[in-house]
Structures are given as C-alpha cells and as structure tokens.
Design a protein around this motif. Structure first.
Motif, short mmCIF file in Angstrom:
data_model
loop_
_atom_site.label_atom_id
_atom_site.label_comp_id
_atom_site.label_asym_id
_atom_site.label_seq_id
_atom_site.Cartn_x
_atom_site.Cartn_y
_atom_site.Cartn_z
N MET A 1 0.84 -1.17 0.00
CA MET A 1 0.00 0.00 0.00
C MET A 1 0.88 1.22 0.00
N PHE A 2 0.41 2.28 -0.58
CA PHE A 2 1.19 3.50 -0.73
C PHE A 2 1.06 4.36 0.51
N ARG A 3 1.67 3.90 1.58
CA ARG A 3 1.69 4.62 2.85
C ARG A 3 3.07 4.37 3.47
N PRO A 4 3.79 5.40 3.90
CA PRO A 4 5.12 5.19 4.45
C PRO A 4 5.10 4.23 5.64
N PHE A 5 6.09 3.37 5.71
CA PHE A 5 6.21 2.37 6.76
C PHE A 5 6.23 3.03 8.15
N GLU A 6 6.85 4.19 8.26
CA GLU A 6 6.99 4.86 9.55
C GLU A 6 5.66 5.34 10.11
N GLU A 7 4.65 5.51 9.26
CA GLU A 7 3.35 6.02 9.70
C GLU A 7 2.44 4.96 10.30
N LEU A 8 2.78 3.69 10.14
CA LEU A 8 1.86 2.62 10.52
C LEU A 8 2.41 1.76 11.65
N THR A 9 1.48 1.27 12.47
CA THR A 9 1.78 0.22 13.45
C THR A 9 0.64 -0.79 13.38
N THR A 10 0.91 -2.02 13.78
CA THR A 10 -0.13 -3.05 13.70
C THR A 10 -1.28 -2.77 14.66
N THR A 11 -1.06 -1.97 15.69
CA THR A 11 -2.13 -1.69 16.64
C THR A 11 -3.06 -0.58 16.18
N GLN A 12 -2.66 0.21 15.20
CA GLN A 12 -3.49 1.33 14.76
C GLN A 12 -4.17 1.09 13.42
N LEU A 13 -4.08 -0.10 12.87
CA LEU A 13 -4.70 -0.36 11.58
C LEU A 13 -6.22 -0.23 11.69
N PRO A 14 -6.85 0.52 10.79
CA PRO A 14 -8.30 0.68 10.84
C PRO A 14 -9.01 -0.49 10.16
N GLY A 15 -10.30 -0.51 10.31
CA GLY A 15 -11.12 -1.44 9.54
C GLY A 15 -11.27 -2.82 10.14
N SER A 16 -11.74 -3.71 9.31
CA SER A 16 -12.11 -5.04 9.78
C SER A 16 -10.92 -5.95 10.02
N ALA A 23 -6.98 -13.87 16.04
CA ALA A 23 -7.12 -14.99 15.11
C ALA A 23 -6.14 -14.88 13.94
N VAL A 24 -5.60 -13.68 13.72
CA VAL A 24 -4.64 -13.47 12.64
C VAL A 24 -3.39 -12.79 13.17
N GLU A 25 -2.30 -12.98 12.44
CA GLU A 25 -1.05 -12.30 12.75
C GLU A 25 -0.78 -11.29 11.64
N VAL A 26 -0.57 -10.04 12.01
CA VAL A 26 -0.34 -8.96 11.05
C VAL A 26 1.12 -8.52 11.15
N THR A 27 1.80 -8.50 10.01
CA THR A 27 3.19 -8.06 9.95
C THR A 27 3.30 -6.92 8.94
N LEU A 28 3.98 -5.85 9.35
CA LEU A 28 4.22 -4.71 8.47
C LEU A 28 5.71 -4.66 8.16
N ARG A 29 6.04 -4.35 6.90
CA ARG A 29 7.43 -4.17 6.52
C ARG A 29 7.49 -3.20 5.35
N PRO A 30 8.63 -2.50 5.22
CA PRO A 30 8.76 -1.55 4.10
C PRO A 30 8.71 -2.29 2.76
N ALA A 31 8.01 -1.72 1.81
CA ALA A 31 7.94 -2.31 0.47
C ALA A 31 9.26 -2.03 -0.26
N PRO A 32 9.65 -2.90 -1.18
CA PRO A 32 10.89 -2.69 -1.93
C PRO A 32 10.87 -1.37 -2.70
N GLY A 33 12.01 -0.75 -2.78
CA GLY A 33 12.12 0.48 -3.55
C GLY A 33 11.44 1.68 -2.92
N SER A 34 11.23 1.66 -1.62
CA SER A 34 10.56 2.77 -0.91
C SER A 34 9.20 3.09 -1.50
N ARG A 35 8.43 2.06 -1.84
CA ARG A 35 7.11 2.25 -2.45
C ARG A 35 5.98 2.04 -1.48
N GLY A 36 6.18 2.33 -0.21
CA GLY A 36 5.10 2.20 0.76
C GLY A 36 5.35 1.09 1.75
#
Length: 100
Positions: A1-16, A23-36
C-alpha cells in the motif's frame, strides 16, 4: 500500500482487519524500492476463512489509502427477486478473492 512504513503500526490499523483480533497475525514491513508498506496477514489457526482475511485486508487497505471503503454499486432495486439473486451474491462475495 502506498503509505510510508513509519506512519503505521499493527495496533493502529483501521477497519475489519483489527476486528479479526488474535485470530490473525499482522506483519508490516517496508515495500521494496521505498514504495510504501507491505501488510502480511496470516491466520494463526483454521478458524478464519481465507476469504474473510482477504476481505478484511482489502477494506483496511482502502481505508488507509483513500479514507473510505469503496464498494461496488449495489443492485438497481432494493427488493430481492430471483432475477437479481446472482448479482446480490456477486456483490456480497466479490471482495473475497482475486488479486490484491
């Protein structure tokens, strides 16, 4: 997704996606090439269907990128009929599969 990695945490993700809870494990990591940010979601056990995870991931991505969940246009009538049953089924389950 086109959102900087530094702006997100797994505890603040909105929505469903957050509604699925432990029941699920959520992992965030920077996209290749600084693309979100890449969001990786995996079920901890078999209690959550893959279609439900895909729907939740699509809705969360839409909220993060646009601020709204974009839904397909609904049936032209609000009265359920045998003729619009396939359209209602496709609209209800359309976000559970396909490419993300």
């Amino acid at each position: 997704m086109f959102r900087p990695f530094e702006e997100l945490t797994t505890t603040q993700l909105p929505g469903s996606l957050t509604e699925l809870g432990d029941a699920v494990e959520v992992t965030l990591r920077p996209a290749p090439g600084s693309r979100g940010t890449e969001v990786v979601v995996s079920a901890r056990d078999d209690t959550v269907p893959a279609g439900r995870i895909r729907r939740a991931l699509r809705e969360t991505r839409s909220l993060l990128e646009t601020g709204d969940v974009l839904l397909p246009a609904g049936p032209p009538t609000t009265t359920p009929t045998p003729l619009n049953r396939p359209l209602r089924a496709a609209t209800r389950h359309g976000r559970e599969g396909g490419l993300l």
